[in-house]
Structure formats: structure tokens, C-alpha cells
Design an enzyme around this catalytic site. Structure first.
Site, short mmCIF file in Angstrom:
data_model
loop_
_atom_site.label_atom_id
_atom_site.label_comp_id
_atom_site.label_asym_id
_atom_site.label_seq_id
_atom_site.Cartn_x
_atom_site.Cartn_y
_atom_site.Cartn_z
N GLU A 59 0.82 -1.21 0.00
CA GLU A 59 0.00 0.00 0.00
C GLU A 59 0.86 1.26 0.00
O GLU A 59 0.50 2.27 -0.63
CB GLU A 59 -0.94 0.00 1.21
CG GLU A 59 -2.08 -1.00 1.13
CD GLU A 59 -1.64 -2.44 1.38
OE1 GLU A 59 -2.39 -3.38 1.00
OE2 GLU A 59 -0.56 -2.63 1.98
N HIS A 128 -11.45 -6.06 7.86
CA HIS A 128 -11.87 -5.88 6.47
C HIS A 128 -13.29 -5.31 6.36
O HIS A 128 -13.94 -5.48 5.34
CB HIS A 128 -11.82 -7.21 5.71
CG HIS A 128 -10.47 -7.81 5.58
ND1 HIS A 128 -9.83 -8.45 6.63
CD2 HIS A 128 -9.61 -7.87 4.53
CE1 HIS A 128 -8.64 -8.88 6.24
NE2 HIS A 128 -8.48 -8.53 4.97
#
Length: 322
Positions: A59, A128
């Protein structure tokens, strides 16, 4: 107008902008031939050779590359697979992307879009399933977009890509399959323009993303009891259309704010503060917030459903004002 899903509308928004501007690129984990974790970029890899790029599982690299590319003149659309993963790359976002235009006296523009899915309801557990939009609204220099319908998803994507500043484009996983009418061709919804999803006269319900649909269901239930609720969707949290919110509250005299993120530190508190500061005399009753309790999102479907704000909770919050 053409009927398409929310996911298809996001893809159509990106496709139109890529056709219009050769400087628009897409990159992220599995966004290429695989078509993205949720299929949102499906087909773009073949349609735009060399402009839809798979990245390593980093990321930090995804966002850092987007910042550099934007500063150098491209208009990247970078994807972080889940908003929960944003913590890995926050320095690139809040210290670099958000600050560079300011620190360089406007000589550098950072026209980048950071797409990421949010939200619970899929049994994906605590790492998540979060709604973290309040993180980004606290950072000067970043705009935050959260569409609730396919038409908004396309129109706001175009505006986000064309903006010369970093834009967080947060899409809800529960909405990806939702269908709706979407204008064809180029279609732009200006950032900072709220939308009244349902007109009403008795109470204003401000909600965004998935919660708009729950607010609309609650408004339908309230109508059976003689309460005419107005549902206002800000569509963008930064910039926020405070004028439309105050106008609606001025009409109804009551305000309920609904968001999926936890109530503590949630963006609903900012909206409540704005109305309290600038429109206290418009209110006939206290402001109410409906949000997730201050807890990690459970894996158990029963417990997960228990913490997600519900239509019934919205109805109860509204009725408590009368």
C-alpha cells in the site's frame, strides 16, 4: 439513461475519463487482468493497454507512486483493496499528498484519486469491514467522496478525476450490486453538492453511502405512522454542503444523522456541531445520531448484524423527537 450496478457505474466513470484524458492511469493490487478484488476494474486492462497496472502488495508503494505521478502531471486512480489497509500508507497520504500543493505554494498539483471499499455486512470481520471516513475528513488538503447510488458513483468519479487535489473515493461493498439509472456519456456531479434523496417536512435524516438506503427504508416506515422524513445525502463529506443541510433543518426543525462508522469521533459529530453552531435556532428538538457502537466489527453474522445501524434504530431515533 442506462441501468447499471454501482460497480459498473464506477467502472464507467473511470472508462469515460480514461477515454477523455490519456493522463488517467489505474493501478493497485489485482486491478489488471483479474479485474479487481470486487470486479470493479474488469475489462479495463484489455481496453486500455499499459494504463491499468498491477502493483506489488504494498500500500505504501501504491499511494507513494500515485503522489509522485500526480505531481509529475499524470492523473492516477490508485486502489487500496480495503479501507482498513489505509493505515499502512497514511504517511504518503496525509504528509505528502495532502500537503505538497500547500507547501510548494501552489506550484505542484496532486490530481490523484484513491479508491477504496469500506463497510460491514459481509462477514469479513474486524480488519476488512470498517468505515474509516472520519480519518480522512480530518486532514486538510484531502477531499472525501462517498456515493450511495450508481448515478452518483459515476458522476462523482468524473469530478474526482478532474479535481487537482487528492480525493478519497470511498465505495461501499454492500452497494456494488445495487442497480440504478445512470446518465450515459460524460456526466459530472460537482464535489460539495448534496442531494435530497427524498423530500420531507417533519424531520431531516442526513446519511451517506449504504446508510442512505437504510434511511430511505426508515422514511418509508415512518410515513406509515404519519411522519414525513426528508433524506439528505451529502455525497461528499469534504467539501460538505452545509448550506443544504441547514436549509433542510430549517424546513423540518429536527435532525437525525446516520452513519455506519462508530459514533465516537464519527463525522456525524462534525455535522451536529455545524448545525449547533450555525443553526441552533432552527431546531425544535435535540440532534440525534444513529451509528455503530464503539467496538470492533464482529465476525459472527448475528453479532455483526447487531452492531450495524438498522432501519429500526433510525425509526426509533426519529420517533424520539416527537
Amino acid at each position: 439513461m442506462k441501468e447499471m450496478t454501482y460497480a459498473e457505474a464506477i467502472r464507467e466513470g473511470m472508462r469515460v475519463e480514461m477515454k477523455r484524458d490519456p493522463n488517467v492511469y489505474i493501478w493497485g493490487e489485482d486491478v489488471g487482468k483479474f479485474g479487481g478484488c470486487f470486479g470493479v476494474t474488469s475489462g479495463l486492462f484489455e481496453e486500455f493497454p499499459g494504463r491499468v497496472l498491477d502493483t506489488p502488495i504494498s500500500e505504501t508503494a501504491i499511494v507513494g507512486a500515485a503522489v509522485g505521478a500526480a505531481a509529475a502531471g499524470l492523473r492516477p486512480i490508485a486502489e487500496i483493496m480495503f479501507v482498513d489497509f489505509m493505515g499502512v500508507c497514511m504517511d504518503e497520504l496525509f504528509n505528502q499528498a495532502a500537503k505538497m500543493r500547500y507547501m510548494f505554494g501552489g506550484k505542484a498539483k496532486i490530481p490523484m484519486v484513491l479508491r477504496t471499499p469500506c463497510g460491514a455486512g459481509m462477514g469479513a470481520a474486524a480488519q476488512h469491514s470498517q468505515s474509516m471516513e472520519a480519518w480522512f475528513t480530518h486532514i486538510p488538503g484531502i477531499k472525501t467522496v462517498m456515493p450511495s447510488t450508481p448515478a452518483d458513483a459515476k458522476g462523482l468519479m468524473a469530478a474526482a478525476v478532474r479535481d487537482d487535489n487528492p480525493v478519497m473515493y470511498i465505495e461501499h461493498k454492500q452497494l456494488l450490486g445495487v442497480k440504478g439509472e445512470v446518465p450515459e456519456g460524460e456526466y459530472v456531479i460537482p464535489l460539495g453538492k448534496a442531494d435530497i434523496k427524498k423530500e420531507g417536512s417533519d424531520v431531516t435524516i442526513v446519511a451517506w453511502s449504504w446508510m442512505v438506503h437504510k434511511a430511505l427504508a426508515a422514511a418509508e416506515a415512518l410515513a406509515q405512522e404519519g411522519i414525513n422524513a426528508e433524506v439528505l445525502d451529502p455525497r461528499t463529506l469534504v467539501p460538505l454542503d452545509t448550506e443544504s443541510i441547514l436549509k433542510s433543518v430549517g424546513k423540518t426543525g429536527k435532525l437525525v444523522i446516520v452513519h455506519e462508522a462508530v459514533k465516537t469521533g464519527g463525522f456525524g459529530g462534525e455535522i451536529a456541531a455545524i448545525v449547533a453552531e450555525d443553526g441552533l435556532d432552527l431546531l425544535d428538538a435535540p440532534i440525534k445520531r444513529v451509528a455503530m457502537p464503539f467496538t470492533p466489527i464482529p465476525f459472527s453474522p448475528v453479532l455483526e448484524n447487531a452492531v450495524i445501524p438498522s432501519e429500526e434504530q433510525i425509526v426509533a431515533a426519529v420517533k424520539s423527537l416527537f
